[in-house]
Write an enzyme that holds these catalytic residues in place. Structure first.
Site, mmCIF file in Angstrom:
data_model
loop_
_atom_site.group_PDB
_atom_site.id
_atom_site.type_symbol
_atom_site.label_atom_id
_atom_site.label_comp_id
_atom_site.label_asym_id
_atom_site.label_seq_id
_atom_site.Cartn_x
_atom_site.Cartn_y
_atom_site.Cartn_z
ATOM 1 N N SER A 38 11.536 6.407 53.331
ATOM 2 C CA SER A 38 10.952 7.360 52.393
ATOM 3 C C SER A 38 11.039 6.810 50.970
ATOM 4 O O SER A 38 10.487 5.756 50.672
ATOM 5 C CB SER A 38 11.642 8.725 52.536
ATOM 6 O OG SER A 38 10.924 9.735 51.872
ATOM 7 N N GLU A 84 3.683 5.645 56.538
ATOM 8 C CA GLU A 84 4.010 7.028 56.891
ATOM 9 C C GLU A 84 4.178 7.799 55.593
ATOM 10 O O GLU A 84 4.229 7.222 54.509
ATOM 11 C CB GLU A 84 5.274 7.097 57.748
ATOM 12 C CG GLU A 84 6.534 6.588 57.069
ATOM 13 C CD GLU A 84 7.311 7.667 56.330
ATOM 14 O OE1 GLU A 84 7.313 8.832 56.766
ATOM 15 O OE2 GLU A 84 7.912 7.353 55.285
ATOM 16 N N HIS A 144 9.434 10.275 58.911
ATOM 17 C CA HIS A 144 9.987 11.624 58.812
ATOM 18 C C HIS A 144 9.753 12.390 60.115
ATOM 19 O O HIS A 144 9.024 13.378 60.159
ATOM 20 C CB HIS A 144 9.333 12.378 57.652
ATOM 21 C CG HIS A 144 9.594 11.795 56.306
ATOM 22 N ND1 HIS A 144 8.925 10.693 55.821
ATOM 23 C CD2 HIS A 144 10.442 12.184 55.319
ATOM 24 C CE1 HIS A 144 9.349 10.420 54.592
ATOM 25 N NE2 HIS A 144 10.275 11.304 54.271
#
Length: 308
Positions: free
Chosen positions: A116, A213, A278
């Site tokens: 992330s 992502e 995630h």
């Protein structure tokens, strides 16, 4: 694109430091993460400011200087073998240029784990130190604390990386079929786009297998981010694309046509829903390692283990 330096694998008794480079994290989650790591016979320690919260900007885990110092000190401590980030959120961009990269380089290769917001650090460690890193679960995030599959895959990667040289996307499918070889890179789409034009940024994905992502983005926002990368010619020469999770984004039946529209014209294999990012049971994917993607089989085969 050159393969990067691989850090050493961990062994029982290795010291790992948990740092907060991005958002704040509750104490009970940090403790739970430390307990899991200690259950793996690791000497897991928390950095001094891991539980801090910025006095004015509550989305930051303490001041930029303290977050940078925790990462710097952990990395430069010869007793520390790996650094695991506690959680994502936002904040790594604010610390990356506060680090003493000469000192980090002198400390030698170590294991860095996160995803992330940690994408900024993955890119920085690759570009500035030539180091392979692990796109894997955060030590105090719920998707790690509550999911045995995520724990097991990270543990195998850290201790016995030769056992996970073939990574299988459990629910993956070929959006664009084919096979491709390249160096693994990437991470969170919005962070990759935000790196464009910054000092020491990767010039592009040429020669790579690009992992993408994100979380909490509407279809038009994903469109904007991918279009930005396309217009910047950052995707020129990419050899393949792996799509992970799109948690809390637009429903996938609306997002998928956009992903195909923006990526299908690259002329390279694209695999979707590969199971990193995630999502529950997220896979650990090594960045900086040469690998082969088989989109139809849903497999990623590493030329050599992620860690030495």
């Amino acid at each position: 694109m050159q393969e990067l330096v691989r850090p050493r694998r961990l062994a029982p008794g290795a010291r790992v430091a948990v740092v907060s480079t991005s958002g704040p994290v509750p104490e009970e989650r940090v403790q739970a993460g430390l307990d899991i790591l200690r259950g793996w016979d690791l000497d897991a320690v928390a950095a001094p400011h891991v539980l801090d919260r910025h006095g004015e900007f509550g989305y930051l885990a303490g001041t930029d200087q303290d977050r940078a110092a925790d990462l710097q000190n952990a990395w430069c401590d010869p007793a520390v073998d790996a650094v695991l980030v506690s959680r994502g959120g936002y904040g790594s961009q604010r610390v990356v240029d506060l680090l003493d990269w000469d000192a980090l380089r002198a400390a030698g290769p170590k294991v860095l784990v996160g995803f992330s917001d940690v994408t900024v650090l993955h890119e920085a460690f690759a570009q500035r130190l030539g180091l392979a890193t692990l796109h894997g679960p955060m030590a105090a995030a719920m998707d790690f604390l509550k999911n045995e599959q995520a724990q097991l895959h990270l543990r195998a990667t850290l201790f016995a990386p030769e056992t996970v040289r073939v990574i299988i996307g459990p629910g993956s499918a070929a959006m664009v079929p084919g096979r491709a070889r390249g160096v693994l890179l990437g991470g969170c789409l919005s962070l990759l786009a935000s790196e464009l034009g910054t000092p020491h940024a990767r010039p592009g994905a040429r020669g790579g297998l690009l992992c993408l992502e994100d979380v909490g983005e509407e279809t038009y926002e994903v469109d904007r981010l991918l279009t930005q990368l396309l217009r910047a010619r950052w995707l020129d020469g990419v050899r393949g694309v792996l799509l992970g999770s799109w948690e809390n984004c637009s429903p996938y039946e609306r997002l998928r046509p956009l992903l195909l529209d923006r990526l299908g014209g690259l002329g390279v294999p694209v695999v979707e829903e590969f199971g990193f990012g995630h999502c529950a049971g997220a896979l650990t994917v090594p960045l900086g390692v040469m690998a082969e993607l088989d989109a139809e089989a849903g497999t990623l085969t590493l030329d050599e283990p992620a860690l030495r």
